[in-house]
Design a protein around this motif. Structure first.
Motif, PDB file in Angstrom:
ATOM      1  N   VAL A  19       0.854  -1.176   0.000  1.00 33.30           N
ATOM      2  CA  VAL A  19       0.000   0.000   0.000  1.00 33.30           C
ATOM      3  C   VAL A  19       0.895   1.232   0.000  1.00 33.30           C
ATOM      4  N   SER A  20       0.319   2.351  -0.407  1.00 28.67           N
ATOM      5  CA  SER A  20       1.068   3.598  -0.450  1.00 28.67           C
ATOM      6  C   SER A  20       1.397   4.067   0.966  1.00 28.67           C
ATOM      7  N   VAL A  21       2.636   4.491   1.147  1.00 31.49           N
ATOM      8  CA  VAL A  21       3.079   5.040   2.426  1.00 31.49           C
ATOM      9  C   VAL A  21       3.867   6.304   2.125  1.00 31.49           C
ATOM     10  N   SER A  22       3.434   7.411   2.682  1.00 25.70           N
ATOM     11  CA  SER A  22       4.085   8.694   2.412  1.00 25.70           C
ATOM     12  C   SER A  22       5.575   8.613   2.707  1.00 25.70           C
ATOM     13  N   GLY A  23       6.387   9.010   1.737  1.00 26.13           N
ATOM     14  CA  GLY A  23       7.824   9.018   1.907  1.00 26.13           C
ATOM     15  C   GLY A  23       8.472   7.661   1.868  1.00 26.13           C
ATOM     16  N   PHE A  24       7.693   6.625   1.603  1.00 24.94           N
ATOM     17  CA  PHE A  24       8.220   5.261   1.654  1.00 24.94           C
ATOM     18  C   PHE A  24       7.875   4.498   0.387  1.00 24.94           C
ATOM     19  N   ARG A  25       6.606   4.544  -0.022  1.00 27.05           N
ATOM     20  CA  ARG A  25       6.145   3.850  -1.217  1.00 27.05           C
ATOM     21  C   ARG A  25       5.082   4.728  -1.868  1.00 27.05           C
ATOM     22  N   PRO A  26       5.356   5.326  -3.054  1.00 24.50           N
ATOM     23  CA  PRO A  26       4.433   6.319  -3.622  1.00 24.50           C
ATOM     24  C   PRO A  26       3.119   5.728  -4.116  1.00 24.50           C
ATOM     25  N   PHE A  27       3.116   4.452  -4.521  1.00 26.02           N
ATOM     26  CA  PHE A  27       1.895   3.817  -5.015  1.00 26.02           C
ATOM     27  C   PHE A  27       1.734   2.465  -4.345  1.00 26.02           C
ATOM     28  N   GLY A  28       0.507   1.985  -4.354  1.00 21.87           N
ATOM     29  CA  GLY A  28       0.250   0.646  -3.880  1.00 21.87           C
ATOM     30  C   GLY A  28       0.012  -0.304  -5.040  1.00 21.87           C
ATOM     31  N   LEU A  29      -0.303  -1.533  -4.700  1.00 28.38           N
ATOM     32  CA  LEU A  29      -0.674  -2.552  -5.682  1.00 28.38           C
ATOM     33  C   LEU A  29      -1.862  -3.303  -5.110  1.00 28.38           C
ATOM     34  N   PRO A  30      -3.053  -3.156  -5.689  1.00 27.79           N
ATOM     35  CA  PRO A  30      -4.237  -3.772  -5.076  1.00 27.79           C
ATOM     36  C   PRO A  30      -4.198  -5.294  -5.135  1.00 27.79           C
ATOM     37  N   HIS A  31      -4.794  -5.897  -4.132  1.00 27.71           N
ATOM     38  CA  HIS A  31      -4.965  -7.349  -4.124  1.00 27.71           C
ATOM     39  C   HIS A  31      -5.883  -7.758  -5.265  1.00 27.71           C
ATOM     40  N   ARG A  32      -5.708  -8.949  -5.778  1.00 26.40           N
ATOM     41  CA  ARG A  32      -6.524  -9.432  -6.875  1.00 26.40           C
ATOM     42  C   ARG A  32      -6.908 -10.888  -6.619  1.00 26.40           C
ATOM     43  N   GLY A  33      -8.016 -11.293  -7.243  1.00 29.72           N
ATOM     44  CA  GLY A  33      -8.449 -12.677  -7.111  1.00 29.72           C
ATOM     45  C   GLY A  33      -9.405 -12.952  -5.980  1.00 29.72           C
ATOM     46  N   GLY A  34      -9.751 -11.922  -5.185  1.00 27.60           N
ATOM     47  CA  GLY A  34     -10.702 -12.136  -4.101  1.00 27.60           C
ATOM     48  C   GLY A  34     -10.129 -13.018  -3.008  1.00 27.60           C
ATOM     49  N   VAL A  35     -11.020 -13.702  -2.294  1.00 24.37           N
ATOM     50  CA  VAL A  35     -10.612 -14.493  -1.137  1.00 24.37           C
ATOM     51  C   VAL A  35     -11.380 -15.807  -1.108  1.00 24.37           C
ATOM     52  N   THR A  36     -10.901 -16.719  -0.288  1.00 25.13           N
ATOM     53  CA  THR A  36     -11.686 -17.858   0.168  1.00 25.13           C
ATOM     54  C   THR A  36     -12.051 -17.580   1.622  1.00 25.13           C
ATOM     55  N   VAL A  37     -13.128 -18.170   2.127  1.00 27.12           N
ATOM     56  CA  VAL A  37     -13.614 -17.767   3.447  1.00 27.12           C
ATOM     57  C   VAL A  37     -14.388 -18.896   4.107  1.00 27.12           C
ATOM     58  N   ASP A  38     -14.350 -18.928   5.443  1.00 28.18           N
ATOM     59  CA  ASP A  38     -15.184 -19.832   6.221  1.00 28.18           C
ATOM     60  C   ASP A  38     -15.394 -19.226   7.606  1.00 28.18           C
ATOM     61  N   LEU A  39     -16.377 -19.773   8.328  1.00 26.78           N
ATOM     62  CA  LEU A  39     -16.713 -19.292   9.663  1.00 26.78           C
ATOM     63  C   LEU A  39     -15.823 -19.958  10.703  1.00 26.78           C
ATOM     64  N   LEU A  40     -15.142 -19.142  11.514  1.00 23.41           N
ATOM     65  CA  LEU A  40     -14.480 -19.677  12.696  1.00 23.41           C
ATOM     66  C   LEU A  40     -15.458 -19.785  13.862  1.00 23.41           C
ATOM     67  N   SER A  41     -16.461 -18.946  13.881  1.00 23.95           N
ATOM     68  CA  SER A  41     -17.515 -19.040  14.904  1.00 23.95           C
ATOM     69  C   SER A  41     -18.456 -20.167  14.504  1.00 23.95           C
ATOM     70  N   ARG A  42     -18.068 -21.382  14.839  1.00 24.64           N
ATOM     71  CA  ARG A  42     -18.831 -22.547  14.370  1.00 24.64           C
ATOM     72  C   ARG A  42     -20.215 -22.618  14.983  1.00 24.64           C
ATOM     73  N   GLN A  43     -20.432 -21.926  16.110  1.00 24.52           N
ATOM     74  CA  GLN A  43     -21.766 -21.918  16.708  1.00 24.52           C
ATOM     75  C   GLN A  43     -22.757 -21.127  15.874  1.00 24.52           C
ATOM     76  N   LEU A  44     -22.286 -20.399  14.845  1.00 21.23           N
ATOM     77  CA  LEU A  44     -23.174 -19.612  13.994  1.00 21.23           C
ATOM     78  C   LEU A  44     -23.430 -20.276  12.644  1.00 21.23           C
ATOM     79  N   THR A  45     -22.973 -21.498  12.472  1.00 21.14           N
ATOM     80  CA  THR A  45     -23.321 -22.223  11.248  1.00 21.14           C
ATOM     81  C   THR A  45     -24.788 -22.644  11.325  1.00 21.14           C
ATOM     82  N   PRO A  46     -25.454 -22.817  10.183  1.00 19.18           N
ATOM     83  CA  PRO A  46     -26.890 -23.154  10.203  1.00 19.18           C
ATOM     84  C   PRO A  46     -27.138 -24.605  10.581  1.00 19.18           C
ATOM     85  N   ALA A  47     -26.748 -24.987  11.789  1.00 19.44           N
ATOM     86  CA  ALA A  47     -26.845 -26.382  12.202  1.00 19.44           C
ATOM     87  C   ALA A  47     -28.273 -26.836  12.434  1.00 19.44           C
ATOM     88  N   THR A  48     -29.224 -25.915  12.460  1.00 19.84           N
ATOM     89  CA  THR A  48     -30.616 -26.295  12.682  1.00 19.84           C
ATOM     90  C   THR A  48     -31.435 -26.262  11.394  1.00 19.84           C
TER      91      THR A  48
END
Length: 1003
Positions: free
Chosen positions: A951-980
Motif C-alpha cells: 500500500v502507499s506510504v508517504s515518503g516510503f512507497r508512492p503507489f500501492g498494488l491492489p490485491h486481486r483474485g478475491g478471497v476464500t472464506v469460512d466461519l471460525l464461529s462454528r456456533q453460527l453455522t446453520p446447524a438447525t
C-alpha cells in the motif's frame, strides 16, 4: 527557562497517582501524574511453540480488541462471526491466511505453504472437540499434495497427505457423527473428476487420521470441475458436491451412505453452489459477471430467484443530483449530518455531565469504569432531536430515499471548546512540573493559544482519553443500533454510511511540549533503548535520568537539541527524527484507539471511512483493514501521484470525501468528478466555495446523466457462507429498548422479537481486477449490516528469505530485515529436534548498526547486546539471511521479544514458529536464531519470509498494488453455522446424538 522535573521513577509517579488525592493550591487543582492509562495489550500472544510478537500492540487493532473485550460492555447489535480468509485464485497470490475476530479486526496472519507455492489457498474451519482449527490446501496444482491443519493463531498442527490427485477441494462438517466423537471432520476430493465418480476421503480434525473413504457414483464426466462444502445440519451435516461443468448437485450423507442428486438450471456459467441461511432457500448460487453482482437463490422445489447484492457498492453519492433512490439509479444525493462525541453534549451544559468527567481522582479515569457506567454518556433525546429535525428539513436524505454520513471526530478546536466546559485550563496544573496540565505548550512552555491547537493530544493522557473515548463508545453504540434498526427513522444499512473523522490539526510537527507529551516521549524512548546510557550512546545526548529526558527545543543544549523543520522528513539530527516519529506514534495511537471503540460496538471496517486525514497517516490507514476518506480542495487529476491514485492503488474502493471543492474552472471540475468516480470514490460532500459554489450540478451532471454503476467492487460473486444466530447469542436478543429515545422506542434488529437472525456472507467481485468485499446480505440482496470487510486491500508481497532449509543449528544465525513498514510481518517456522533435549531461542533486536537508526525507527529495550558471530550451517548467500564473520554485531533487544523453546528430550520433532508484527514505518529489525542449550539441534523445513502489504506510504512507497483474485472464506464461529436448518428423523430414530457439538476454544 525549563522547569526542573523531579528525579523519581515511573513507579513513584504511578503510586503518587493512585495513592494521593487531588489537592487545591491557590485556587488551582493539582492533577496527579503517571496515572495508569488504558491498559496496553500484551506484546506477545500465541502458545508455547507459537510466539506472536507485536512491536506496538497498542497500534494493533486485533490485539487491542482482544485485550479490551472483557473490559468494555457488550455491543448492542449482533457482532459478526469470526472469519478465516485466504488469498483467492490468482497466479500472483501466495497462500496467506488471515484470521479476523468478531470485531472484524485482524488477529492472525500466516503463510500456509512455502513462498514458492502460488495461486491462492482454500480454507475450511472446523471444531475438533478441543479447538477450532483451519484446514488449508493450495488452489492450483503447484506440486504440493497435502492438506495442512493449523490452529486459529497460525500454528501448524499436522499435515495430511490424501490418496487423491491434487489439487484438492476441502470442506468441514459433522459428517460421521458419534463414530468420530460427534465433532467436525474434514472431507477431501480432487478438484477435477477423473471419471464419472468421485472419491471422498474423510479425516479426523483432531488427529489427522483417515476415518472413511467412499465413492459417489454418477456425479459427472471426466474432466469436470468439482466444488464441495459442508451442508450443516442437526445433528449431522451432509456433503454438498457440485459439478460446475454439468450444473449438477449432490447431497451426500456420508454416515448413512445415501445420496440425493439435483439438476440445477438458471444459475449462470461457472457458478458455485452453497448452503443458504434463509428458510425459503435451499441453496444459493454465485457466479462471475463483468459489472454487477448477483446471487441466485434456489428453493427446495428448485425454483430460482436472482437478487442484486451489489447495488449499494455501485452507487455514487454526489452533493447534488435529482434522482430518488431506486435499484435502477446509480447516482444519488448524498447528505451530511455531523455528530461529534466531544461537543454534542456540551451544549446541554456542564451540569449534565457525569461526575467522573469532572473528577481529578485517577480511580475515576480507569478504563474499566466506562465498561459498566457508560449508560448516561450519550443523550438519546438530544440525538433524536437533531436527527428528526434533519429528517424534517431534508426528508429525501432519510429512510429508503437517501444517504446519511455521520462521522466522528476529535478535532482540537472542538475538544478545546468542550474541554473548557469541564476543565478550565487555568484551574489545572501538573503535579510534577507545575505546568498547565492539558494545554499545548511551546518550546519555552508558554501556552499555545491558536484556534485549533489549544489542548494537548498526548498519548496515555488519562483525563483526555476518558473525556474522548467514554462518549465515543456510547455514541458508537447508539449509532450502531440506529443503523441496524428499521423502526427509528427508517434508515437501513443499505442507505446509510457511518464515517469517521479525525483532527487533521494533530500532525508530526514537533510543537507540543505538554507535560503528558514529554512523559510519553520519555516512556517511548526508554521502552526502546532500556537505559539512559544506551540512549546517550545512540543519540549523543547527555541525560542523567529517565525524567531528565527532554525533546529537542532549539535551545542550544547540544547537537541533539537542533530543531530541523523539513516537512516531517528525516533530518541530520537523529534525535529530532525520534521526536517526529514519536509524534507520528501519538497520532496513530489516537486513530487506532478510536477505530477500536467503533469496531467493538459492532461497526464494520468498511464503514469506517474518514475525513480531514493528514498525509502522514497513510500507512496506518491503509493497513488497518478499514475504508478510506479524506478532504480535498483543489484539482489533482492531472498529477500521476495524487491522493486518489495512492488510495485506489492501495485497494481502496469505498472512498468518502467529507469536504470537497475542485477550486478550478468548470471544465476541470467536471473532469475531476469523473476521475473520482472511476478511482474508488463513493461519496462526495461538497462544501462549495469559490468558483465551485454554483457549479456542483454541472460537475456531476454527466455522471448522473449516464447513470452507470460505479466500478471497482462489483463484478460477479464469489464464496458464500451462511450464518444463523442461535437464540442465546448476544446480550440483545434482537430487541433493544433505548431510554431517552422518543417514547422509549423498542428497536427491532432485523426482524420481530423471537425471530432468528439469518444472513449470507457473500464476496462481491471476482477475478484479477477485484480484491473481494465480504458483505452480509438479506434474502432480498440488501446489506444486512453485520459484515462489511475487505480482508486484503493491497497485494501482499512475500519475500522468501529461506525456503525449506535443513541443517544443524550449532551457533547463531541472523535474519536482517531493513525498512519494515506499517503492517509488515516476519514469519519464521521450522521443525526442531535434539537427541537429549535442547533450547532454541529467537531474539528480536533493533539493528543499531544501521546508518539510518538514530531513533527514526522506534525500536529497542531489554539489553544492549555485543555478540560475536561466526559462520555456521545456517550461512546463506543472501543479503537478508546471514551469519556475519564480523565479530561485533550490535543490537538492542526488544521488550518481551525473545522466545525460548525447550525441546523434548526424547528426540521428538516439534514445530517452532515466531512472528514479528510491525506497526511503525521504517523499522530496522534483526532476528537472531540461537542454539542456547549446548546440544546439537537439527532443524528441518526452515522457512523465513517477510510479508509486506503493498500500500502507499508517504515518503516510503508512492503507489500501492491492489490485491486481486478475491478471497476464500469460512466461519471460525462454528456456533453460527446453520446447524438447525436440516433435520432428518432417520438419525434420531436409529442412534442417539447430541444436537450441539462440544466447542472447545471456539472463537
Amino acid at each position: 527557562m525549563l522547569k526542573q522535573k523531579s528525579q523519581g521513577g515511573w513507579l513513584a509517579f504511578w503510586l503518587a497517582a493512585v495513592c494521593l488525592l487531588p489537592c487545591k493550591i491557590a485556587g488551582q487543582t493539582v492533577v496527579p501524574v503517571g496515572c495508569p492509562a488504558f491498559p496496553d495489550p500484551p506484546r506477545t500472544t500465541g502458545t508455547y511453540f507459537n510466539r506472536i510478537y507485536a512491536l506496538f500492540p497498542e497500534l494493533d487493532l486485533g490485539m487491542q480488541t482482544e485485550a479490551y473485550k472483557t473490559l468494555v460492555a457488550p455491543a448492542l447489535v449482533p457482532l459478526a462471526p469470526a472469519l478465516v480468509t485466504g488469498e483467492g485464485p490468482d497466479p500472483v497470490n501466495h497462500t496467506l491466511v488471515r484470521v479476523f475476530n468478531r470485531y472484524q479486526a485482524l488477529t492472525a496472519q500466516f503463510l500456509a505453504y512455502p513462498a514458492s507455492v502460488l495461486g491462492g489457498v482454500q480454507v475450511a474451519a472446523g471444531n475438533n472437540g478441543i479447538q477450532t482449527v483451519i484446514a488449508t490446501t493450495p488452489i492450483s496444482a503447484s506440486g504440493t499434495a497435502e492438506v495442512r491443519i493449523f490452529d486459529a493463531q497460525g500454528a501448524l498442527q499436522y499435515t495430511i497427505i490424501p490418496r487423491l490427485r491434487p489439487p484438492y477441494a476441502i470442506a468441514t462438517g459433522r459428517f460421521l457423527g458419534e463414530t468420530a466423537g460427534n465433532f467436525e471432520q474434514l472431507a477431501v476430493v480432487s478438484q477435477t473428476l477423473g471419471s464419472s465418480n468421485v472419491t471422498v476421503e474423510v479425516y479426523s480434525l483432531a488427529t489427522g487420521a483417515l476415518l472413511k473413504q467412499t465413492v459417489l457414483t454418477a456425479v459427472g464426466s471426466p474432466g469436470d470441475a468439482l466444488q464441495i462444502s459442508g451442508f450443516q445440519g442437526s445433528p449431522l451435516s451432509k456433503l454438498l458436491v457440485y459439478d460446475q461443468t454439468s450444473q449438477r448437485a449432490m447431497l451426500s450423507d456420508l454416515y448413512l451412505n445415501t445420496n440425493q442428486a439435483y439438476a440445477l438450471s438458471g444459475i449462470g456459467a461457472q457458478a458455485s453452489v452453497h448452503q443458504s441461511a434463509f428458510t425459503n432457500q435451499f441453496l444459493a448460487a454465485t457466479y462471475p459477471e463483468p459489472t454487477l453482482s448477483h446471487v441466485t437463490g434456489i428453493s427446495p422445489a428448485l425454483a430460482t430467484t436472482t437478487v442484486d447484492v451489489g447495488h449499494r457498492e455501485n452507487m455514487f453519492w454526489a452533493p447534488t443530483c435529482h434522482r430518488t433512490y431506486s435499484l435502477t439509479n446509480y447516482t444519488q444525493n448524498g447528505g451530511l449530518l455531523h455528530f461529534r462525541p466531544e461537543s454534542v453534549q456540551v451544549t446541554q451544559g456542564k451540569n449534565n455531565w457525569p461526575s467522573v468527567l469532572m473528577s481529578t481522582n485517577p480511580a475515576d479515569w480507569a478504563y474499566s469504569y466506562f465498561a459498566v457506567r457508560d449508560n448516561g454518556f450519550f443523550n438519546m433525546a438530544r440525538f433524536f432531536t437533531v436527527a428528526n429535525a434533519a429528517k424534517a428539513v431534508c426528508p429525501a436524505q432519510w429512510g429508503t430515499k437517501g444517504y446519511l454520513y455521520m462521522p466522528f471526530s476529535f478535532q482540537y478546536a472542538y475538544i478545546g471548546w468542550a474541554f473548557t466546559k469541564i476543565w478550565n485550563p487555568t484551574d489545572y496544573i501538573d503535579a510534577q512540573t507545575r505546568l498547565p496540565a492539558f494545554d499545548v505548550l511551546e518550546t519555552n512552555n508558554a501556552v499555545h493559544n491558536t484556534k485549533h491547537t489549544s489542548y494537548s493530544m498526548a498519548p496515555r493522557c488519562q483525563p483526555m482519553e476518558a473525556f474522548i473515548f467514554g462518549r465515543l463508545r456510547s455514541l458508537a453504540a447508539n449509532m450502531a443500533v440506529d443503523t441496524f434498526a428499521l423502526t427509528n427513522v427508517n434508515m437501513s444499512p443499505e442507505t446509510r454510511v457511518l464515517g469517521f473523522a479525525n483532527g487533521h490539526e494533530l500532525t508530526t510537527r514537533g510543537n507540543d511540549y505538554n507535560p503528558y507529551m514529554v512523559r510519553a516521549f520519555q516512556n517511548y524512548l526508554t521502552n526502546q533503548y532500556q537505559t539512559v546510557a544506551n540512549l546517550n550512546l545512540i543519540f549523543g545526548t547527555a541525560f542523567t535520568s529517565v525524567t531528565n529526558i527532554d525533546p529537542p527545543r532549539g535551545m542550544g543544549r547540544g547537537a541533539w537539541d537542533v530543531m530541523e523543520l523539513t516537512d516531517n522528513k528525516p533530518t541530520r539530527n537523529s534525535y529530532w527524527n525520534a521526536w517526529l516519529m514519536f509524534k507520528q506514534y501519538a497520532l496513530d495511537y489516537w486513530l487506532v484507539s478510536a477505530w477500536r471503540e467503533c469496531l467493538m460496538q459492532g461497526w464494520s471496517p468498511e464503514l469506517l471511512q474518514g475525513h480531514q486525514m493528514d498525509g502522514s497517516q497513510e500507512a496506518v490507514r491503509y493497513t488497518s483493514g478499514k475504508a478510506e476518506g479524506f478532504d480535498l480542495y483543489g484539482y489533482v487529476a492531472d498529477r500521476p501521484n495524487n491522493i486518489f491514485s495512492r488510495s485506489h492503488t492501495s485497494g481502496q474502493n469505498m472512498i468518502m470525501l467529507g469536504e470537497y471543492g475542485a477550486v478550478t474552472p468548470p471544465l476541470r471540475q467536471r473532469a475531476q468528478a469523473g476521475y473520482m468516480w472511476s478511482n474508488g470514490v463513493m461519496l462526495v460532500c461538497g462544501s462549495g466555495g469559490g468558483s465551485d459554489k454554483n457549479c456542483l450540478d454541472k460537475d456531476y451532471f454527466n455522471i448522473e446523466h449516464q447513470n452507470r454503476p460505479r466500478p471497482g467492487i462489483t463484478g460477479g460473486t464469489g464464496p458464500l457462507v451462511s450464518v444463523v444466530y442461535p437464540t442465546a447469542e448476544g446480550p440483545f436478543n434482537y430487541r433493544i429498548k433505548t431510554v431517552g429515545s422518543p417514547n422509549n422506542q423498542v428497536y427491532d434488529i432485523n426482524g420481530s422479537s423471537g425471530q432468528t437472525l439469518r444472513y449470507n456472507i457473500v464476496q462481491l467481485g471476482t477475478g484479477s481486477g477485484r480484491n473481494g468485499l465480504l458483505k452480509s446480505v438479506n434474502a432480498n440482496g440488501t446489506f444486512q449490516g453485520s459484515v462489511y470487510l475487505v480482508p486484503f486491500h493491497g497485494h501482499v508481497d512475500v519475500d522468501a528469505l529461506l525456503i525449506n532449509a535443513n541443517g544443524i543449528l550449532t551457533q547463531d544465525g541472523i535474519v536482517e530485515v531493513p525498512l519494515l513498514s506499517v503492517g509488515d510481518q516476519i514469519e519464521i517456522q521450522f521443525m526442531a529436534q535434539a537427541t537429549n533435549g535442547g533450547i532454541v531461542q529467537v531474539w528480536a533486536l533493533n539493528d543499531t548498526n544501521s546508518s539510518t537508526l538514530g531513533g527514526v525507527f522506534s525500536l529497542g529495550s531489554m539489553a544492549l547486546l555485543d555478540r560475536g558471530m561466526t559462520n555456521n550451517s545456517l550461512a546463506q548467500d543472501s543479503f537478508h539471511w546471514r551469519v556475519p564473520a564480523n565479530p561485533a554485531t550490535r543490537g538492542v533487544a526488544l521488550p518481551d521479544g525473545m522466545a525460548s523453546w525447550k525441546l523434548p528430550a526424547d528426540n521428538t520433532n516439534v514445530v517452532c514458529r515466531y512472528v514479528f508484527r510491525n506497526q511503525t514505518p521504517g523499522a530496522q529489525i534483526m532476528l537472531v536464531l540461537k542454539n542456547a542449550g549446548g546440544t546439537t539441534v537439527n532443524y528441518r523445513q526452515l522457512n523465513v519470509s517477510v510479508q509486506r502489504e503493498l500500500v502507499s506510504v508517504s515518503g516510503f512507497r508512492p503507489f500501492g498494488l491492489p490485491h486481486r483474485g478475491g478471497v476464500t472464506v469460512d466461519l471460525l464461529s462454528r456456533q453460527l453455522t446453520p446447524a438447525t436448518c436440516l433435520t432428518n428423523s432417520t438419525y434420531s430414530n436409529s442412534k442417539s446424538f447430541s444436537a450441539t457439538p462440544k466447542i472447545g476454544n471456539s472463537l
